[in-house]
Design a protein around this motif. Sequence first.
Motif, PDB file in Angstrom:
ATOM      1  N   GLY A 164      -1.321  -3.899  -9.385  1.00 12.70           N
ATOM      2  CA  GLY A 164      -1.958  -4.554  -8.246  1.00 12.70           C
ATOM      3  C   GLY A 164      -1.632  -3.949  -6.903  1.00 12.70           C
ATOM      4  N   GLU A 165      -0.934  -2.799  -6.898  1.00 11.74           N
ATOM      5  CA  GLU A 165      -0.615  -2.137  -5.640  1.00 11.74           C
ATOM      6  C   GLU A 165      -1.791  -1.282  -5.180  1.00 11.74           C
ATOM      7  OE1 GLU A 165       2.868  -2.483  -4.250  1.00 11.74           O
ATOM      8  OE2 GLU A 165       2.415  -4.151  -5.604  1.00 11.74           O
ATOM      9  N   GLU A 166      -1.984  -1.188  -3.863  1.00  9.25           N
ATOM     10  CA  GLU A 166      -2.962  -0.242  -3.323  1.00  9.25           C
ATOM     11  C   GLU A 166      -2.323   1.137  -3.270  1.00  9.25           C
ATOM     12  OE1 GLU A 166      -5.726  -1.216  -0.086  1.00  9.25           O
ATOM     13  OE2 GLU A 166      -4.489  -3.015   0.183  1.00  9.25           O
ATOM     14  N   VAL A 167      -3.034   2.145  -3.743  1.00 12.33           N
ATOM     15  CA  VAL A 167      -2.456   3.480  -3.856  1.00 12.33           C
ATOM     16  C   VAL A 167      -3.417   4.513  -3.295  1.00 12.33           C
ATOM     17  CG1 VAL A 167      -1.465   5.210  -5.399  1.00 12.33           C
ATOM     18  CG2 VAL A 167      -1.226   2.773  -5.958  1.00 12.33           C
ATOM     19  N   ASP A 168      -2.898   5.324  -2.363  1.00  9.94           N
ATOM     20  CA  ASP A 168      -3.599   6.501  -1.876  1.00  9.94           C
ATOM     21  C   ASP A 168      -2.771   7.727  -2.250  1.00  9.94           C
ATOM     22  OD1 ASP A 168      -5.935   5.795   0.314  1.00  9.94           O
ATOM     23  OD2 ASP A 168      -4.416   4.225   0.177  1.00  9.94           O
ATOM     24  N   VAL A 169      -3.417   8.735  -2.813  1.00 11.57           N
ATOM     25  CA  VAL A 169      -2.760   9.994  -3.135  1.00 11.57           C
ATOM     26  C   VAL A 169      -3.259  11.046  -2.156  1.00 11.57           C
ATOM     27  CG1 VAL A 169      -2.411  11.787  -4.865  1.00 11.57           C
ATOM     28  CG2 VAL A 169      -2.552   9.392  -5.576  1.00 11.57           C
ATOM     29  N   TRP A 170      -2.320  11.696  -1.476  1.00 15.21           N
ATOM     30  CA  TRP A 170      -2.638  12.767  -0.533  1.00 15.21           C
ATOM     31  C   TRP A 170      -2.097  14.064  -1.118  1.00 15.21           C
ATOM     32  CZ3 TRP A 170      -5.421  11.361   3.821  1.00 15.21           C
ATOM     33  CH2 TRP A 170      -5.473   9.989   4.098  1.00 15.21           C
ATOM     34  N   THR A 171      -2.989  15.030  -1.347  1.00 18.09           N
ATOM     35  CA  THR A 171      -2.576  16.243  -2.046  1.00 18.09           C
ATOM     36  C   THR A 171      -3.184  17.484  -1.413  1.00 18.09           C
ATOM     37  OG1 THR A 171      -2.549  17.389  -4.182  1.00 18.09           O
ATOM     38  CG2 THR A 171      -4.449  15.968  -3.728  1.00 18.09           C
ATOM     39  N   SER A 172      -2.452  18.587  -1.540  1.00 15.40           N
ATOM     40  CA  SER A 172      -2.986  19.874  -1.103  1.00 15.40           C
ATOM     41  C   SER A 172      -3.725  20.587  -2.222  1.00 15.40           C
ATOM     42  CB  SER A 172      -1.843  20.767  -0.599  1.00 15.40           C
ATOM     43  OG  SER A 172      -0.883  20.973  -1.622  1.00 15.40           O
ATOM     44  N   ALA A 173      -3.711  20.015  -3.432  1.00 16.67           N
ATOM     45  CA  ALA A 173      -4.399  20.642  -4.561  1.00 16.67           C
ATOM     46  C   ALA A 173      -5.899  20.686  -4.314  1.00 16.67           C
ATOM     47  CB  ALA A 173      -4.097  19.875  -5.848  1.00 16.67           C
ATOM     48  N   SER A 174      -6.550  21.750  -4.775  1.00 20.03           N
ATOM     49  CA  SER A 174      -7.985  21.921  -4.560  1.00 20.03           C
ATOM     50  C   SER A 174      -8.764  20.829  -5.271  1.00 20.03           C
ATOM     51  CB  SER A 174      -8.436  23.294  -5.069  1.00 20.03           C
ATOM     52  OG  SER A 174      -7.782  24.323  -4.367  1.00 20.03           O
ATOM     53  N   PRO A 175      -9.882  20.392  -4.694  1.00 22.67           N
ATOM     54  CA  PRO A 175     -10.712  19.386  -5.345  1.00 22.67           C
ATOM     55  C   PRO A 175     -11.424  19.944  -6.559  1.00 22.67           C
ATOM     56  CG  PRO A 175     -11.800  20.191  -3.381  1.00 22.67           C
ATOM     57  CD  PRO A 175     -10.421  20.804  -3.398  1.00 22.67           C
ATOM     58  N   PRO A 176     -11.971  19.081  -7.434  1.00 21.14           N
ATOM     59  CA  PRO A 176     -12.703  19.569  -8.610  1.00 21.14           C
ATOM     60  C   PRO A 176     -13.824  20.519  -8.204  1.00 21.14           C
ATOM     61  CG  PRO A 176     -12.340  17.206  -8.750  1.00 21.14           C
ATOM     62  CD  PRO A 176     -11.903  17.620  -7.377  1.00 21.14           C
TER      63      PRO A 176
ATOM     64  N   ARG B 109       0.856  -1.180   0.000  1.00 23.87           N
ATOM     65  CA  ARG B 109       0.000   0.000   0.000  1.00 23.87           C
ATOM     66  C   ARG B 109       0.892   1.230   0.000  1.00 23.87           C
ATOM     67  NH1 ARG B 109      -5.380   1.207   3.686  1.00 23.87           N
ATOM     68  NH2 ARG B 109      -5.945   3.177   2.680  1.00 23.87           N
ATOM     69  N   TRP B 110       0.740   2.041  -1.035  1.00 22.89           N
ATOM     70  CA  TRP B 110       1.544   3.240  -1.227  1.00 22.89           C
ATOM     71  C   TRP B 110       0.734   4.476  -0.887  1.00 22.89           C
ATOM     72  CZ3 TRP B 110       6.624   3.129  -3.269  1.00 22.89           C
ATOM     73  CH2 TRP B 110       7.055   1.865  -3.704  1.00 22.89           C
ATOM     74  N   HIS B 111       1.379   5.418  -0.203  1.00 24.18           N
ATOM     75  CA  HIS B 111       0.783   6.719   0.067  1.00 24.18           C
ATOM     76  C   HIS B 111       1.643   7.763  -0.646  1.00 24.18           C
ATOM     77  CE1 HIS B 111      -1.961   5.182   3.216  1.00 24.18           C
ATOM     78  NE2 HIS B 111      -0.961   4.363   3.502  1.00 24.18           N
ATOM     79  N   LEU B 112       1.132   8.288  -1.762  1.00 22.37           N
ATOM     80  CA  LEU B 112       1.848   9.297  -2.531  1.00 22.37           C
ATOM     81  C   LEU B 112       1.432  10.672  -2.024  1.00 22.37           C
ATOM     82  CD1 LEU B 112       1.522   7.870  -6.171  1.00 22.37           C
ATOM     83  CD2 LEU B 112       3.086   7.207  -4.340  1.00 22.37           C
ATOM     84  N   ILE B 113       2.400  11.486  -1.652  1.00 24.67           N
ATOM     85  CA  ILE B 113       2.125  12.802  -1.070  1.00 24.67           C
ATOM     86  C   ILE B 113       2.655  13.865  -2.024  1.00 24.67           C
ATOM     87  CG2 ILE B 113       2.558  14.323   0.893  1.00 24.67           C
ATOM     88  CD1 ILE B 113       2.918  11.772   2.595  1.00 24.67           C
ATOM     89  N   THR B 114       1.783  14.778  -2.437  1.00 27.31           N
ATOM     90  CA  THR B 114       2.146  15.743  -3.471  1.00 27.31           C
ATOM     91  C   THR B 114       1.412  17.058  -3.264  1.00 27.31           C
ATOM     92  OG1 THR B 114       2.085  16.182  -5.862  1.00 27.31           O
ATOM     93  CG2 THR B 114       0.370  14.756  -4.991  1.00 27.31           C
ATOM     94  N   GLY B 115       2.068  18.147  -3.588  1.00 27.61           N
ATOM     95  CA  GLY B 115       1.419  19.450  -3.543  1.00 27.61           C
ATOM     96  C   GLY B 115       0.634  19.775  -4.790  1.00 27.61           C
ATOM     97  N   GLU B 116       0.773  18.961  -5.828  1.00 27.39           N
ATOM     98  CA  GLU B 116       0.064  19.183  -7.094  1.00 27.39           C
ATOM     99  C   GLU B 116      -0.623  17.895  -7.520  1.00 27.39           C
ATOM    100  OE1 GLU B 116       2.951  20.335  -9.981  1.00 27.39           O
ATOM    101  OE2 GLU B 116       3.536  22.166  -8.956  1.00 27.39           O
ATOM    102  N   TYR B 117      -1.804  18.037  -8.105  1.00 26.03           N
ATOM    103  CA  TYR B 117      -2.489  16.860  -8.652  1.00 26.03           C
ATOM    104  C   TYR B 117      -3.614  17.339  -9.561  1.00 26.03           C
ATOM    105  CZ  TYR B 117      -3.769  11.940  -8.814  1.00 26.03           C
ATOM    106  OH  TYR B 117      -3.984  10.643  -9.232  1.00 26.03           O
ATOM    107  N   PRO B 118      -3.856  16.642 -10.674  1.00 27.17           N
ATOM    108  CA  PRO B 118      -4.954  17.025 -11.562  1.00 27.17           C
ATOM    109  C   PRO B 118      -6.289  17.030 -10.814  1.00 27.17           C
ATOM    110  CG  PRO B 118      -3.503  15.438 -12.616  1.00 27.17           C
ATOM    111  CD  PRO B 118      -3.085  15.510 -11.181  1.00 27.17           C
TER     112      PRO B 118
END
Length: 395
Positions: free
Chosen positions: A33-45, A3-12
């Motif tokens: 097949g990896e579990e992936v969570d993206v944590w971002t400060s970018a505003s939601p749609p 399980r990966w937690h990707l942390i980024t200040g930018e995201y589409p």
Amino acid sequence: MSRWHLITGEYPPGGGGIGDYTRLLALALAERGEEVDVWTSASPPGGLQQTRLAEKEPQDGAPDEPRVHRAGALHGAGLRALSAGLDAAAAPRRLLIQYAPQAVGMRGLNVAFCAWALARRRAGDDVRVMFHEPFFPFGWQRPQRNLLAAVNRGMAGLLLRASTRAYVSTSAWTGLLRPLAPRDVPITTLPIPSTIPFVDQRAEVSRVRARLLAGRGGPLLVHFGTYGEMITPLLIPVLREAVRRHPDARILLLGRGGPAFADRLRAPGQSSPDTVVTLGELDAEQISIHLQAADAALQPYPDGADTRRTTLMACVVNGVPTVTNDGRFTDAEWREGPVRLAQAAQPEEMAGEALDRVLAEDRDELGGRTRAWYQARFSMPRTVETLLADGDGAP
């Protein structure tokens, strides 16, 4: 499966190269097949101000898609929300931070975020950092920015102490970061893959090529970029020299800023008005098709070709015979592959022998070799293989 937690200040859907890269990486890990969570400060749609919004991409409910959490800024309340979200996830937790000083907020001075990463490591998380950019450079033209440069180095040092392993977007960063890193922290190069995929539409490529040449003998030369202030002083004389040597050439300018740059390029006496073609912003599919239509790309860079330049990667993945230049940040890969590397970003170097040698080769054969070289060295599957081969980090 991990399980990966990707942390980024930018995201589409917001802009930013780091965000585009993170989305491609998240999708590629999920496909393996990896579990992936993206944590971002970018505003939601839609610009909504939720603090803990989780969303699926691209279709809600699919089991193999990354979960996207928009938790607010990477400092203060947003950082506390991020901690709470991670603490609620099952351990062990693997954090992969997508880092550039400006991308984590606070105008590149977000020391709190870097200290937070070190605290997460000490609490038992497997923290890894991908350095897209390491730190702002020292300089004398704007000495007030040397404080930013000094703080950035301290931030990089904190992140390296937090890391079980570190990654860099170009091997040039390894020499800059190694003095700041603990001896036992490995630093691995992960090239930035192209965000413009290859589109296999040969008939459409032929149609576009004929339209762009408009009866001229050619060659059709392309530049893909953003036409920033660091590139244009190099690009203008290179393109003008190419037209001087090939009077029947057409110059295609792809990318944001192309129309404004075209006006600067069309200097009196340099070329006829229809020599330069610019199309403004295109979607990824159309950029791929137009790149493939060209006989050669001319891509000068002030510090040389390297694996973090997505415009160069777009040319390579689409098989465009490419002329670029050597420089202090040039990775060794560029000296070994099918891309023609001029010694310097000078008109006589790039638009002379280097371009002539590229144009003398069979365009389809050279394009095929270039695409194959990209897949073997720089593609996202290669990045994922490297990440998965690294296994678990030491606590």
